[in-house]
Scaffold this active site. Structure first.
Site, PDB file in Angstrom:
ATOM      1  CD  GLU A 156      -2.979   1.258   0.781  1.00 11.87           C
ATOM      2  OE1 GLU A 156      -2.934   1.064  -0.435  1.00 11.87           O
ATOM      3  OE2 GLU A 156      -4.014   1.527   1.409  1.00 11.87           O
ATOM      4  CB  THR A 209      -4.399   7.681  -1.331  1.00 15.58           C
ATOM      5  OG1 THR A 209      -5.573   6.892  -1.476  1.00 15.58           O
ATOM      6  CG2 THR A 209      -4.069   7.800   0.134  1.00 15.58           C
TER       7      THR A 209
HETATM    8  N1  HSE Z   1      -5.788   7.160   5.982  1.00 18.95           N
HETATM    9  C1  HSE Z   1      -5.657   7.268   4.565  1.00 18.95           C
HETATM   10  C2  HSE Z   1      -5.956   8.704   4.163  1.00 18.95           C
HETATM   11  C3  HSE Z   1      -6.644   6.318   3.958  1.00 18.95           C
HETATM   12  O1  HSE Z   1      -6.977   9.226   4.587  1.00 18.95           O
HETATM   13  O2  HSE Z   1      -5.157   9.293   3.436  1.00 18.95           O
HETATM   14  C4  HSE Z   1      -6.692   6.305   2.478  1.00 18.95           C
HETATM   15  O3  HSE Z   1      -7.756   5.455   2.054  1.00 18.95           O
END
Ligand code: HSE
Length: 335
Positions: A156, A209
């Site tokens: 990821e 992201t």
């Molecule tokens: N915690 C991460 C963000 C999750 O909010 O950037 C991405 O799905």
């Protein structure tokens, strides 16, 4: 009758040369199928620490053992994705698991995407979780589900540019999880909510992201910190106690949501209309653009869904929608 050593040598040489990609194809090896659920990262105020697995959405990875290496044979996806195992999260996760197991052997993968990438539903994490689980299963299940979080999260990290387990952990473990620390990785499954119904609305836009992280504030006030911390802590308590009402009043984020809302056309109006239609809370799923509204009454869910879809339509934003619940099982073998 024994074969003459010379003939035997020639036969071996023949098969070495003419078996196509003989390191790839082990016809006797069986394919297994693994499902990994989609996830809602952050669950509102719990940026990078809280995560939740959901039903009815996820990726399937088929895998079989090969002599060495990691190969992605097929990808079934609406969007183009790389089949380079060094760049695809499924390939990276499988490679990481093999490295941890420290064994001779490889895997061949087929990936069946059950959700769009860049939708805020943990798409890359689901592929990573499924591939990590499948690889571990094929080689004797030496690692626990918890131990698979690290290789899946490393995968990821490659696509998001940051190390966080709020999608990989719930996808592997099911229910809701909390990441206390990334390195060393310390993740706890905190529980579930038996009567939580989520209305998921996914606008047909892609938010990466990495980009949604680049716009986040570098600094926040002490007041914002205290507010988000209190709400995130209470969400943890709500999942541990299976207390929907506590969850509903704690789904508030004063730090990340204001920064990301502007990436989603019509967000403020959609949220307002969902609440007017009876939702008990609304938040962005992961880095968006998916938005989720919550209720504990099935009959309200359709009404909320309709209000959200109609509001997005006013902004000329096309959407997918889904009414779903918590997935408590996590990544699993499909028979
Ligand atoms: N915690 C991460 C963000 C999750 O909010 O950037 C991405 O799905």
């Amino acid at each position: 009758m024994a074969l003459h050593p010379g003939i035997l040598r020639n036969l071996r040489e023949f098969f070495r040369k003419f078996t196509p990609s003989n390191h790839l194809y082990h016809m006797e090896e069986q394919w297994i199928r693994v499902f990994a659920p989609a996830t809602i990262g952050n669950i509102g105020p719990g940026f990078d620490v809280l995560g939740l697995a959901i039903q009815h959405l996820g990726d399937v990875v088929e895998a079989r053992r090969v002599a060495q290496g990691v190969y992605i044979r097929e990808i079934h996806s609406e969007m183009p994705l790389t089949n380079d195992p060094r760049k695809n999260t499924a390939g990276i996760a499988a490679t990481e698991v093999l490295r941890i197991l420290n064994i001779e052997g490889g895997v061949e993968l087929k990936i069946f995407k059950g959700m769009p990438s860049g939708s805020g539903l943990g798409s890359s994490a689901a592929s990573a979780a499924a591939a990590a689980f499948a690889t571990n299963y094929l080689y004797g299940q030496q690692l626990s589900r918890e131990e698979l979080i690290l290789p899946a999260t490393r995968a990821e990290e490659f696509v998001s540019g940051d190390f966080f387990a709020d999608n990989t952990a719930p996808s592997l473990l099911g229910g809701a999880t909390l990441t206390r620390s990334c390195l060393p990785l310390d993740v706890t499954k905190i529980g579930s909510l038996s009567n939580l119904i989520m209305v998921l609305i996914t606008p047909k836009i892609v938010i990466l992201t990495k980009e949604a992280r680049d716009i986040l504030p570098e600094q926040i006030s002490l007041k914002q910190f205290v507010f988000n911390m209190a709400n995130a802590c209470l969400i943890t308590a709500a999942f541990a106690k299976d207390d929907y009402k506590l969850f509903a009043r704690s789904l508030n984020d004063e730090v990340i949501e204001p920064a990301r809302a502007r990436l989603i056309k019509g967000f403020a109006e959609v949220k307002q209309n969902a609440l007017r239609a009876g939702a008990d809370g609304v938040a962005i799923s992961g880095s968006g653009p998916t938005i989720f509204a919550i209720t504990d009454e099935a009959k309200k869910a359709r009404f909320i869904e309709d209000a959200m879809l109609r509001t997005f339509a006013q902004f000329e934003v096309d959407c997918h929608s889904l009414i779903t619940e918590v997935d408590n099982e996590g990544t699993r073998l499909l028979l």
